[in-house]
Design a protein around this motif. Structure first.
Motif, PDB file in Angstrom:
ATOM      1  N   GLN A 266       0.823  -1.284  -0.054  1.00 15.18           N
ATOM      2  CA  GLN A 266      -0.005  -0.047   0.049  1.00 15.18           C
ATOM      3  C   GLN A 266       0.968   1.121  -0.088  1.00 15.18           C
ATOM      4  O   GLN A 266       0.625   2.288  -0.878  1.00 15.18           O
ATOM      5  CB  GLN A 266      -1.067  -0.006   1.351  1.00 15.18           C
ATOM      6  CG  GLN A 266      -1.680   1.398   1.220  1.00 15.18           C
ATOM      7  CD  GLN A 266      -2.598   1.079   2.633  1.00 15.18           C
ATOM      8  OE1 GLN A 266      -2.862   0.410   3.426  1.00 15.18           O
ATOM      9  NE2 GLN A 266      -2.987   2.587   2.852  1.00 15.18           N
ATOM     10  N   GLU A 269       2.276   1.759  -3.624  1.00 15.47           N
ATOM     11  CA  GLU A 269       0.957   2.199  -4.418  1.00 15.47           C
ATOM     12  C   GLU A 269       0.727   3.703  -3.857  1.00 15.47           C
ATOM     13  O   GLU A 269       0.794   4.773  -5.008  1.00 15.47           O
ATOM     14  CB  GLU A 269      -0.095   1.684  -4.259  1.00 15.47           C
ATOM     15  CG  GLU A 269      -1.178   2.187  -5.026  1.00 15.47           C
ATOM     16  CD  GLU A 269      -0.934   2.080  -6.588  1.00 15.47           C
ATOM     17  OE1 GLU A 269      -1.780   2.808  -7.303  1.00 15.47           O
ATOM     18  OE2 GLU A 269      -0.075   1.190  -7.067  1.00 15.47           O
ATOM     19  N   ASP A 270       0.596   4.114  -2.713  1.00 14.45           N
ATOM     20  CA  ASP A 270       0.551   5.663  -2.354  1.00 14.45           C
ATOM     21  C   ASP A 270       1.892   6.583  -2.826  1.00 14.45           C
ATOM     22  O   ASP A 270       1.370   7.526  -3.353  1.00 14.45           O
ATOM     23  CB  ASP A 270       0.318   5.631  -0.685  1.00 14.45           C
ATOM     24  CG  ASP A 270      -0.871   4.845  -0.105  1.00 14.45           C
ATOM     25  OD1 ASP A 270      -1.917   4.919  -1.196  1.00 14.45           O
ATOM     26  OD2 ASP A 270      -1.062   4.315   0.675  1.00 14.45           O
ATOM     27  N   THR A 273       1.185   6.977  -6.491  1.00 18.55           N
ATOM     28  CA  THR A 273      -0.021   8.180  -6.709  1.00 18.55           C
ATOM     29  C   THR A 273       0.344   9.506  -6.153  1.00 18.55           C
ATOM     30  O   THR A 273       0.064  10.460  -6.840  1.00 18.55           O
ATOM     31  CB  THR A 273      -1.021   7.561  -5.835  1.00 18.55           C
ATOM     32  OG1 THR A 273      -1.403   6.297  -6.278  1.00 18.55           O
ATOM     33  CG2 THR A 273      -2.230   8.608  -5.916  1.00 18.55           C
ATOM     34  N   ALA A 274       1.181   9.563  -5.093  1.00 20.83           N
ATOM     35  CA  ALA A 274       1.564  10.878  -4.513  1.00 20.83           C
ATOM     36  C   ALA A 274       2.343  11.513  -5.599  1.00 20.83           C
ATOM     37  O   ALA A 274       2.209  12.691  -5.868  1.00 20.83           O
ATOM     38  CB  ALA A 274       2.129  10.835  -3.265  1.00 20.83           C
ATOM     39  N   VAL A 416      -5.125  15.107  -3.945  1.00 16.98           N
ATOM     40  CA  VAL A 416      -4.607  13.793  -4.097  1.00 16.98           C
ATOM     41  C   VAL A 416      -3.267  13.562  -3.447  1.00 16.98           C
ATOM     42  O   VAL A 416      -2.782  12.507  -2.928  1.00 16.98           O
ATOM     43  CB  VAL A 416      -4.490  13.532  -5.551  1.00 16.98           C
ATOM     44  CG1 VAL A 416      -3.765  12.011  -5.910  1.00 16.98           C
ATOM     45  CG2 VAL A 416      -5.864  13.795  -6.132  1.00 16.98           C
ATOM     46  N   ARG A 419      -3.282  13.406   0.618  1.00 13.60           N
ATOM     47  CA  ARG A 419      -4.166  12.179   0.900  1.00 13.60           C
ATOM     48  C   ARG A 419      -3.217  10.948   0.647  1.00 13.60           C
ATOM     49  O   ARG A 419      -3.205  10.008   1.443  1.00 13.60           O
ATOM     50  CB  ARG A 419      -5.526  12.183  -0.065  1.00 13.60           C
ATOM     51  CG  ARG A 419      -6.275  10.794   0.329  1.00 13.60           C
ATOM     52  CD  ARG A 419      -7.619  11.058  -0.211  1.00 13.60           C
ATOM     53  NE  ARG A 419      -7.500  10.975  -1.508  1.00 13.60           N
ATOM     54  CZ  ARG A 419      -8.124  12.080  -2.496  1.00 13.60           C
ATOM     55  NH1 ARG A 419      -8.522  13.202  -1.836  1.00 13.60           N
ATOM     56  NH2 ARG A 419      -7.877  12.032  -3.742  1.00 13.60           N
ATOM     57  N   SER A 420      -2.671  10.762  -0.200  1.00  7.20           N
ATOM     58  CA  SER A 420      -1.647   9.706  -0.489  1.00  7.20           C
ATOM     59  C   SER A 420      -0.625   9.560   0.430  1.00  7.20           C
ATOM     60  O   SER A 420      -0.173   8.444   0.702  1.00  7.20           O
ATOM     61  CB  SER A 420      -1.011   9.659  -1.880  1.00  7.20           C
ATOM     62  OG  SER A 420      -2.198   9.674  -3.103  1.00  7.20           O
ATOM     63  N   SER A 423      -2.143   8.517   3.841  1.00  9.69           N
ATOM     64  CA  SER A 423      -2.411   7.318   3.584  1.00  9.69           C
ATOM     65  C   SER A 423      -1.224   6.037   3.848  1.00  9.69           C
ATOM     66  O   SER A 423      -1.101   5.216   4.405  1.00  9.69           O
ATOM     67  CB  SER A 423      -3.301   6.703   2.382  1.00  9.69           C
ATOM     68  OG  SER A 423      -3.281   5.273   2.289  1.00  9.69           O
ATOM     69  N   GLY A 424      -0.159   6.509   3.233  1.00 11.61           N
ATOM     70  CA  GLY A 424       0.958   5.708   3.071  1.00 11.61           C
ATOM     71  C   GLY A 424       1.751   5.624   4.328  1.00 11.61           C
ATOM     72  O   GLY A 424       2.080   4.719   5.178  1.00 11.61           O
TER      73      GLY A 424
END
Length: 458
Positions: A266, A269-270, A273-274, A416, A419-420, A423-424
């Motif tokens: 995760q 992926e974060d 995305t970031a 985005v 948030r990423s 999340s990470g």
């Protein structure tokens, strides 16, 4: 002849065989190997979380924000120069708009100073970046003195809207040359330096993160294999079913392995995305805003400095091509091409013009270019007063709408990005909180599963 046979060696009782050659010794060896494999698993998880956290810190909290801050510095500096040019072409008219432009100049100057201080703090021990920031601060002081002198001379001249007196133009030329040839390139270099750190960190993470995840999986499978080996040995040796403590230890290890690999995946992926959907787009749009702001400043410079009018027109075209590229040999051809172009853009904005917000940005940009065409037609026709009114009216209105669309699109990507990163970091925090409990629980269960078997040999 009688042969003398040597006396037979005394038999050693089984109870006196060294422990490492008996069942207790084998239990200790298998248990030791199992503990070592578990230690390897948790060490791999610790290394993975540490590496991932460092990547998130650099991109989300350190170099990443510094890149955006320095891109904002470029915008603030270019807007300062644009506002000075706007004031100079207003002459002794447009009192309200002149005050608004001066107030915006002061706000952007304060923003530039704040951003430079932030960049200085974020540069840490990087001597090159600190020297660049200091150089920009020194240059900004010189620019403010020149701009202030140009504004004072302009106010004293009380000229009509349009080109100011030659002395004002000469002073402003010196100021704008300092801004465009020294300060803006230095601000861009700060962005490049910080951007290099972000790219290097991200590239490193894209290589290290999958390797660490594979290492965690392998270490976890070895640990599970050793736990099963220990349970099978105890079950066969003591002719009993599997011990509940070791079964729970195995399940706990499997859960830790699954949770750890999922958290690392995760985070990977974060981070992707970031970087790709957040940071890259925010930086691209910040650059586009800064360049676009310089474009609208070139409109006022084109109007106030007749000797350099052609230069400023070519500069405007070059910047337009950088923002949104299409084949064109001159500004008129470019603006006609943009007016009839609806999809497949290149340039800085090309990859960002997707979805509803992207379409709004593209439409606002076409409107801004159309208003610029009308403005230049008035200048070419010698209608200076009308050109100034067009510049301060429809042209500025169109630019403000375009800039708002860019800002809103950048805000979407900024959310985005944030948030990423959160999340990470949250996934890693949860994993880090789990590890001590998992280690302690598995240790207790190992002892509870092995110690009763060893006591039977006492």
């Amino acid at each position: 002849m009688t042969m003398v046979r040597p006396a037979p060696a005394p038999l050693v009782p089984v109870s006196q065989v060294p422990a490492r050659r008996g069942v207790p010794g084998r239990i200790r060896i298998i248990s030791g190997v199992t503990v070592a494999s578990l230690a390897l698993l948790f060490a791999a998880l610790a290394v993975g979380t540490s590496s991932a956290r460092e990547g998130l810190r650099v991109i989300g909290r350190d170099a990443g924000p510094q890149v955006v801050a320095t891109a904002g510095l470029y915008l603030a500096l270019s807007d300062m120069d644009a506002q000075v040019a706007n004031v100079l072409v207003m002459g002794d008219a447009y009192a309200e708009q002149r005050q608004d432009a001066l107030a915006r100049y002061d706000r952007q100057r304060a923003e530039a100073n704040r951003t430079l201080l932030q960049a200085f703090e974020l540069s840490g021990d990087n001597a090159a970046e600190r020297n660049t920031v200091q150089s920009v601060l020194d240059g900004l002081g010189r620019y403010e003195r020149l701009a202030g002198r140009a504004l004072l001379l302009n106010e004293q001249s009380r000229h009509a809207p349009g080109p100011p007196p030659e002395e004002v133009v000469r002073t402003y030329r010196e100021a704008t040359d300092l801004m465009r040839m020294v300060l803006l390139p230095q601000a861009y270099n700060l962005t490049l330096e910080s951007g290099t750190i972000v790219r290097a960190t991200y590239d490193s993470q894209t290589v290290v993160a999958p390797l660490v995840r594979v290492a965690v999986v392998l270490a976890g499978l070895v640990a599970l294999g050793c736990l099963l080996w220990l349970q099978v040995f105890l079950a066969r040796r003591f002719r009993r079913v599997f011990g509940p403590a070791l079964l729970v230890a195995t399940v706990t290890t499997a859960a830790a392995l699954l949770f750890g690999t999922n958290a690392l995946a995760q985070d990977e992926e974060d981070l992707r995305t970031a970087k790709s959907a957040g940071f890259d787009s925010v930086l691209t749009l910040a650059k586009a805003r800064a360049i676009s702001n310089s474009m609208q400043g070139d409109q006022s410079r084109y109007l106030l400095d007749k000797e350099r009018a052609d230069t400023y027109e070519h500069t405007y075209l070059d910047r337009s091509l950088a923002v949104m590229y299409t084949e064109a040999g001159n500004l008129s051809a470019y603006q006609r091409a943009v007016a009839g172009h609806s999809t497949g853009y290149l340039g800085l904005l090309g990859p960002e013009l997707v979805g509803r917000q992207g379409e709004e940005v593209a439409g606002a940009y076409r409107t801004f270019q159309a208003s610029d065409r009308a403005f230049r037609d008035l200048v070419a026709g010698g209608r200076t007063n009308d050109a100034v009114a067009e510049r301060l009216g429809p042209v500025m209105t169109a630019f403000d709408a375009y800039d708002r669309a860019l800002t809103q699109l950048a805000g979407t990507h900024q959310k985005v990005f944030e948030r990423s990163i959160r999340s990470g970091e949250g996934a890693l925090d949860n994993l880090w909180r789990l590890l001590p409990f998992a280690i302690g629980a598995i240790g207790v269960l190992m002892v509870a599963g092995v110690w009763p078997r060893l006591r039977e040999y006492r």
